[in-house]
Design a protein around this motif. Structure first.
Motif, PDB file in Angstrom:
ATOM      1  N   SER A 181       0.822  -1.216   0.000  1.00  0.00           N
ATOM      2  CA  SER A 181       0.000   0.000   0.000  1.00  0.00           C
ATOM      3  C   SER A 181       0.860   1.272   0.000  1.00  0.00           C
ATOM      4  CB  SER A 181      -0.930   0.000   1.209  1.00  0.00           C
ATOM      5  OG  SER A 181      -0.187   0.227   2.400  1.00  0.00           O
ATOM      6  N   LEU A 182       2.151   1.133   0.160  1.00  0.00           N
ATOM      7  CA  LEU A 182       3.044   2.292   0.262  1.00  0.00           C
ATOM      8  C   LEU A 182       3.697   2.658  -1.066  1.00  0.00           C
ATOM      9  CD1 LEU A 182       5.001   1.378   3.517  1.00  0.00           C
ATOM     10  CD2 LEU A 182       3.138   3.018   3.297  1.00  0.00           C
ATOM     11  N   LYS A 183       4.120   3.894  -1.153  1.00  0.00           N
ATOM     12  CA  LYS A 183       5.037   4.352  -2.193  1.00  0.00           C
ATOM     13  C   LYS A 183       5.998   5.261  -1.451  1.00  0.00           C
ATOM     14  CE  LYS A 183       5.723   6.555  -6.550  1.00  0.00           C
ATOM     15  NZ  LYS A 183       5.269   7.437  -7.586  1.00  0.00           N
ATOM     16  N   LEU A 184       7.182   4.727  -1.147  1.00  0.00           N
ATOM     17  CA  LEU A 184       8.060   5.400  -0.208  1.00  0.00           C
ATOM     18  C   LEU A 184       9.494   4.939  -0.367  1.00  0.00           C
ATOM     19  CD1 LEU A 184       7.355   7.323   2.157  1.00  0.00           C
ATOM     20  CD2 LEU A 184       7.131   5.319   3.595  1.00  0.00           C
ATOM     21  N   LYS A 185      10.432   5.829  -0.062  1.00  0.00           N
ATOM     22  CA  LYS A 185      11.854   5.485  -0.031  1.00  0.00           C
ATOM     23  C   LYS A 185      12.358   5.832   1.362  1.00  0.00           C
ATOM     24  CE  LYS A 185      12.627   6.322  -4.911  1.00  0.00           C
ATOM     25  NZ  LYS A 185      13.323   7.121  -5.910  1.00  0.00           N
TER      26      LYS A 185
ATOM     27  N   SER B 143      14.144  12.076   9.902  1.00  0.00           N
ATOM     28  CA  SER B 143      14.152  13.200   8.963  1.00  0.00           C
ATOM     29  C   SER B 143      13.143  12.910   7.870  1.00  0.00           C
ATOM     30  CB  SER B 143      15.528  13.344   8.308  1.00  0.00           C
ATOM     31  OG  SER B 143      16.536  13.436   9.268  1.00  0.00           O
ATOM     32  N   GLY B 144      12.449  13.949   7.452  1.00  0.00           N
ATOM     33  CA  GLY B 144      11.463  13.792   6.384  1.00  0.00           C
ATOM     34  C   GLY B 144      10.099  14.240   6.866  1.00  0.00           C
ATOM     35  N   SER B 145       9.163  14.164   5.982  1.00  0.00           N
ATOM     36  CA  SER B 145       7.803  14.607   6.274  1.00  0.00           C
ATOM     37  C   SER B 145       7.149  13.725   7.335  1.00  0.00           C
ATOM     38  CB  SER B 145       7.009  14.585   4.963  1.00  0.00           C
ATOM     39  OG  SER B 145       5.763  14.028   5.105  1.00  0.00           O
ATOM     40  N   LEU B 146       6.519  14.354   8.311  1.00  0.00           N
ATOM     41  CA  LEU B 146       5.823  13.613   9.360  1.00  0.00           C
ATOM     42  C   LEU B 146       4.727  12.739   8.760  1.00  0.00           C
ATOM     43  CD1 LEU B 146       5.413  12.987  12.346  1.00  0.00           C
ATOM     44  CD2 LEU B 146       3.930  15.000  12.483  1.00  0.00           C
ATOM     45  N   GLY B 147       4.044  13.233   7.746  1.00  0.00           N
ATOM     46  CA  GLY B 147       2.994  12.452   7.083  1.00  0.00           C
ATOM     47  C   GLY B 147       3.536  11.160   6.496  1.00  0.00           C
TER      48      GLY B 147
ATOM     49  N   PHE C   9      18.655   0.842   2.557  1.00  0.00           N
ATOM     50  CA  PHE C   9      17.733   1.698   1.824  1.00  0.00           C
ATOM     51  C   PHE C   9      16.585   0.824   1.329  1.00  0.00           C
ATOM     52  CE2 PHE C   9      16.109   4.504  -1.388  1.00  0.00           C
ATOM     53  CZ  PHE C   9      16.453   5.778  -0.969  1.00  0.00           C
ATOM     54  N   LEU C  10      15.384   1.166   1.716  1.00  0.00           N
ATOM     55  CA  LEU C  10      14.179   0.430   1.327  1.00  0.00           C
ATOM     56  C   LEU C  10      13.367   1.291   0.372  1.00  0.00           C
ATOM     57  CD1 LEU C  10      12.037  -1.874   1.740  1.00  0.00           C
ATOM     58  CD2 LEU C  10      11.183  -0.521   3.669  1.00  0.00           C
ATOM     59  N   THR C  11      13.101   0.752  -0.811  1.00  0.00           N
ATOM     60  CA  THR C  11      12.265   1.435  -1.802  1.00  0.00           C
ATOM     61  C   THR C  11      11.003   0.610  -2.001  1.00  0.00           C
ATOM     62  OG1 THR C  11      14.199   2.284  -2.952  1.00  0.00           O
ATOM     63  CG2 THR C  11      12.157   2.275  -4.172  1.00  0.00           C
ATOM     64  N   VAL C  12       9.861   1.263  -1.870  1.00  0.00           N
ATOM     65  CA  VAL C  12       8.580   0.591  -2.084  1.00  0.00           C
ATOM     66  C   VAL C  12       7.819   1.391  -3.130  1.00  0.00           C
ATOM     67  CG1 VAL C  12       6.472  -0.266  -1.028  1.00  0.00           C
ATOM     68  CG2 VAL C  12       8.538  -0.060   0.359  1.00  0.00           C
ATOM     69  N   GLU C  13       7.577   0.753  -4.285  1.00  0.00           N
ATOM     70  CA  GLU C  13       6.775   1.386  -5.328  1.00  0.00           C
ATOM     71  C   GLU C  13       6.252   0.311  -6.277  1.00  0.00           C
ATOM     72  OE1 GLU C  13       9.310   4.335  -7.053  1.00  0.00           O
ATOM     73  OE2 GLU C  13      10.885   2.913  -7.484  1.00  0.00           O
ATOM     74  N   ASN C  14       5.135   0.619  -6.901  1.00  0.00           N
ATOM     75  CA  ASN C  14       4.504  -0.320  -7.839  1.00  0.00           C
ATOM     76  C   ASN C  14       4.265  -1.692  -7.213  1.00  0.00           C
ATOM     77  OD1 ASN C  14       4.636   1.703  -9.829  1.00  0.00           O
ATOM     78  ND2 ASN C  14       6.717   1.086 -10.362  1.00  0.00           N
TER      79      ASN C  14
ATOM     80  N   PRO D  14      16.162   9.584  -0.172  1.00  0.00           N
ATOM     81  CA  PRO D  14      15.040   9.040   0.604  1.00  0.00           C
ATOM     82  C   PRO D  14      13.948  10.071   0.861  1.00  0.00           C
ATOM     83  CG  PRO D  14      16.844   9.586   2.069  1.00  0.00           C
ATOM     84  CD  PRO D  14      17.332   9.842   0.658  1.00  0.00           C
ATOM     85  N   ASP D  15      12.732   9.585   1.039  1.00  0.00           N
ATOM     86  CA  ASP D  15      11.632  10.426   1.512  1.00  0.00           C
ATOM     87  C   ASP D  15      11.751  10.609   3.024  1.00  0.00           C
ATOM     88  OD1 ASP D  15      10.258  10.544  -1.036  1.00  0.00           O
ATOM     89  OD2 ASP D  15       9.654   8.470  -0.680  1.00  0.00           O
ATOM     90  N   ILE D  16      12.252   9.561   3.672  1.00  0.00           N
ATOM     91  CA  ILE D  16      12.391   9.515   5.128  1.00  0.00           C
ATOM     92  C   ILE D  16      13.754   8.923   5.455  1.00  0.00           C
ATOM     93  CG2 ILE D  16      11.522   8.458   7.253  1.00  0.00           C
ATOM     94  CD1 ILE D  16       8.889   7.984   5.730  1.00  0.00           C
ATOM     95  N   GLU D  17      14.384   9.437   6.510  1.00  0.00           N
ATOM     96  CA  GLU D  17      15.600   8.812   7.015  1.00  0.00           C
ATOM     97  C   GLU D  17      15.446   8.605   8.512  1.00  0.00           C
ATOM     98  OE1 GLU D  17      20.460   9.213   7.062  1.00  0.00           O
ATOM     99  OE2 GLU D  17      19.275  10.677   5.943  1.00  0.00           O
ATOM    100  N   LEU D  18      15.764   7.404   8.948  1.00  0.00           N
ATOM    101  CA  LEU D  18      15.741   7.075  10.369  1.00  0.00           C
ATOM    102  C   LEU D  18      17.155   6.656  10.765  1.00  0.00           C
ATOM    103  CD1 LEU D  18      12.468   4.949  10.409  1.00  0.00           C
ATOM    104  CD2 LEU D  18      12.736   7.301  11.196  1.00  0.00           C
ATOM    105  N   ALA D  19      17.759   7.387  11.690  1.00  0.00           N
ATOM    106  CA  ALA D  19      19.124   7.110  12.122  1.00  0.00           C
ATOM    107  C   ALA D  19      19.106   6.652  13.577  1.00  0.00           C
ATOM    108  CB  ALA D  19      19.988   8.352  11.966  1.00  0.00           C
TER     109      ALA D  19
END
Length: 134
Positions: A33-37, A102-106, A50-55, A69-74
């Protein structure tokens, strides 16, 4: 003694969990259900995933990549382990800067259902990973 002494141990365990997400029907539904890096950056040991989820598919890259990335978690390898075990209060860890997001809270919030589903897989996966390394 840290949970992961070498990047290969962390990659095998945390990366292995991310790979396994595509094989569990409950987690796969959340994943698709995600589209996210997402970039997971670790210290102790120094590593990144690095996790990429698309299509409706996901890809995992180990080490540095040129993708943005759209989001980074360190976090440290130990915090990552306890995070996936479900033993870390994420808000507290972010407040104490044990996890730096880091990245958008949404977009970060889009990860919550995936993380909740994946946490159920990790304890057994960790035991298998550690036993195969020993």
């Amino acid at each position: 003694m840290p949970v992961f002494e070498k990047p290969d141990q962390l990659y095998g365990c945390i990366g292995g969990l991310l790979n396994k997400m595509g094989t569990d029907p409950r987690v796969l539904a959340e994943l698709q259900s995600l589209k996210l890096k997402v970039k997971f950056t670790f210290h102790d040991p120094e590593s990144s995933i690095f996790l990429t989820v698309e299509n409706r598919a996901h890809s995992i890259y180990y080490g540095e990549t040129n993708q943005k990335p759209d989001i980074e978690l360190a976090m440290s390898g130990d915090i990552a382990h306890y995070f996936w075990m479900g033993e870390v209060n994420v808000m507290q860890a972010i407040t104490k800067q044990q996890i730096v997001a880091s990245g958008s809270l949404g977009k970060i919030m889009k990860l919550v259902p995936l993380i909740k589903a994946s946490i159920k897989l990790y304890p057994q996966h960790y035991e298998r990973s550690i036993n195969s390394i020993s």
